[in-house]
Write a protein that holds these residues in place. Structure first.
Motif, PDB file in Angstrom:
ATOM      1  N   ALA A  70       4.096   1.555   2.412  1.00 36.91           N
ATOM      2  CA  ALA A  70       5.212   2.486   2.257  1.00 36.91           C
ATOM      3  C   ALA A  70       5.018   3.451   1.093  1.00 36.91           C
ATOM      4  N   LEU A  71       4.154   3.110   0.150  1.00 36.26           N
ATOM      5  CA  LEU A  71       3.946   3.971  -1.016  1.00 36.26           C
ATOM      6  C   LEU A  71       2.964   5.079  -0.691  1.00 36.26           C
ATOM      7  N   ILE A  72       3.263   6.262  -1.181  1.00 33.30           N
ATOM      8  CA  ILE A  72       2.331   7.377  -0.980  1.00 33.30           C
ATOM      9  C   ILE A  72       1.559   7.558  -2.290  1.00 33.30           C
ATOM     10  N   ASN A  73       0.595   6.682  -2.501  1.00 30.11           N
ATOM     11  CA  ASN A  73      -0.295   6.796  -3.652  1.00 30.11           C
ATOM     12  C   ASN A  73      -1.642   6.192  -3.284  1.00 30.11           C
ATOM     13  N   ASN A  74      -2.487   6.014  -4.260  1.00 24.44           N
ATOM     14  CA  ASN A  74      -3.852   5.589  -3.990  1.00 24.44           C
ATOM     15  C   ASN A  74      -4.070   4.086  -4.101  1.00 24.44           C
ATOM     16  N   ASP A  75      -3.032   3.294  -4.299  1.00 29.83           N
ATOM     17  CA  ASP A  75      -3.194   1.854  -4.459  1.00 29.83           C
ATOM     18  C   ASP A  75      -3.760   1.188  -3.208  1.00 29.83           C
ATOM     19  N   ALA A  80      -8.167  -1.372  -0.200  1.00 31.79           N
ATOM     20  CA  ALA A  80      -8.986  -1.395   1.020  1.00 31.79           C
ATOM     21  C   ALA A  80     -10.473  -1.376   0.666  1.00 31.79           C
ATOM     22  N   PHE A  81     -10.864  -0.523  -0.266  1.00 34.47           N
ATOM     23  CA  PHE A  81     -12.270  -0.485  -0.666  1.00 34.47           C
ATOM     24  C   PHE A  81     -12.678  -1.748  -1.413  1.00 34.47           C
ATOM     25  N   THR A  82     -11.761  -2.341  -2.160  1.00 35.87           N
ATOM     26  CA  THR A  82     -12.057  -3.592  -2.856  1.00 35.87           C
ATOM     27  C   THR A  82     -12.309  -4.717  -1.850  1.00 35.87           C
ATOM     28  N   MET A  83     -11.460  -4.788  -0.841  1.00 35.64           N
ATOM     29  CA  MET A  83     -11.668  -5.801   0.203  1.00 35.64           C
ATOM     30  C   MET A  83     -12.967  -5.537   0.970  1.00 35.64           C
ATOM     31  N   GLY A  84     -13.275  -4.277   1.209  1.00 40.87           N
ATOM     32  CA  GLY A  84     -14.540  -3.936   1.857  1.00 40.87           C
ATOM     33  C   GLY A  84     -15.730  -4.347   1.005  1.00 40.87           C
ATOM     34  N   GLY A 109     -17.861   2.288  -5.351  1.00 42.81           N
ATOM     35  CA  GLY A 109     -17.823   3.667  -5.851  1.00 42.81           C
ATOM     36  C   GLY A 109     -16.624   4.437  -5.326  1.00 42.81           C
ATOM     37  N   LEU A 110     -16.359   4.336  -4.033  1.00 38.81           N
ATOM     38  CA  LEU A 110     -15.196   5.029  -3.470  1.00 38.81           C
ATOM     39  C   LEU A 110     -13.896   4.413  -3.964  1.00 38.81           C
ATOM     40  N   GLY A 111     -13.885   3.090  -4.151  1.00 35.84           N
ATOM     41  CA  GLY A 111     -12.705   2.446  -4.709  1.00 35.84           C
ATOM     42  C   GLY A 111     -12.420   2.924  -6.124  1.00 35.84           C
ATOM     43  N   MET A 112     -13.483   3.045  -6.940  1.00 37.64           N
ATOM     44  CA  MET A 112     -13.306   3.549  -8.303  1.00 37.64           C
ATOM     45  C   MET A 112     -12.914   5.020  -8.303  1.00 37.64           C
ATOM     46  N   MET A 113     -13.415   5.760  -7.323  1.00 39.41           N
ATOM     47  CA  MET A 113     -13.053   7.169  -7.236  1.00 39.41           C
ATOM     48  C   MET A 113     -11.572   7.314  -6.903  1.00 39.41           C
ATOM     49  N   SER A 114     -11.043   6.397  -6.095  1.00 45.50           N
ATOM     50  CA  SER A 114      -9.630   6.475  -5.749  1.00 45.50           C
ATOM     51  C   SER A 114      -8.747   5.943  -6.870  1.00 45.50           C
ATOM     52  N   LYS A 115      -9.199   4.882  -7.541  1.00 45.00           N
ATOM     53  CA  LYS A 115      -8.438   4.312  -8.655  1.00 45.00           C
ATOM     54  C   LYS A 115      -9.395   3.458  -9.474  1.00 45.00           C
TER      55      LYS A 115
END
Length: 172
Positions: A70-75, A80-84, A109-115
């Motif tokens: 429900a949140l519109i942010n990058n969490d 999702a990238f952490t689980m991947g 890398g993509l997870g860190m780029m998002s947060k």
């Protein structure tokens, strides 16, 4: 999100307010991908029947994933990238190949780029890397070391370019 807004407003001619509300579909997708990754992790450990379904039901109906959707942010994207990264690490542990370690590097890398807090998964994965390195030291330490170098050359620039850009742009 900006691509989503552009598509909704310019291609589908949806009003801005409705397009903003529809952005929750993106975080819903991320939340569902977390649950799918959890399922694949459970299957990786060989869970079947009730042993699979009970943790999957708990994961699927856990309130945090409802909130993330429900949140519109990058969490949700960072989760999702952490689980991947966790799933790819389990696969790499069983088969330490360049392909598998590059998947981990891209996910982190993509997870860190998002947060940047997605980098917290790097510590347990580094311990896993050390275990595999020590286990394969006599056989193929050069191969594993090469994989670590490839991992760092993908993960660090991918994960740190945006924070460094912000640091350079806003402190000058």
């Amino acid at each position: 999100a900006s691509v989503w807004m552009h598509i909704m407003e310019n291609i589908f001619h949806v009003k801005r307010e409705a397009a903003l509300e529809s952005m929750r579909l993106i975080t819903l997708f991320y939340s569902v991908s977390i649950i799918i990754s959890a399922y694949l992790i459970f299957r990786h450990f060989g869970l079947k029947g009730k042993a699979l379904y009970i943790p999957l039901i708990i994961t699927s109906f856990h309130p945090c994933f409802t909130y993330l959707a429900a949140l519109i942010n990058n969490d949700a994207l960072a989760w999702a990238f952490t689980m991947g990264a966790l799933l790819c690490s389990l696969k790499w542990y069983n088969e330490p190949s360049m392909k598998n370690i590059l998947k981990i590097a891209v996910c982190i890398g993509l997870g860190m780029m998002s947060k940047l807090s997605a980098a917290l998964i790097a510590l347990p994965i580094a311990q896993l890397f050390l275990i595999v390195f020590l286990r394969n030291f006599k056989i193929s330490w050069k191969k594993v070391l090469g994989q670590f170098i490839a991992f760092g050359s993908i993960c660090v620039p991918l994960g740190m370019w945006f924070p460094l850009r912000g640091l350079i742009r806003w402190t000058s």
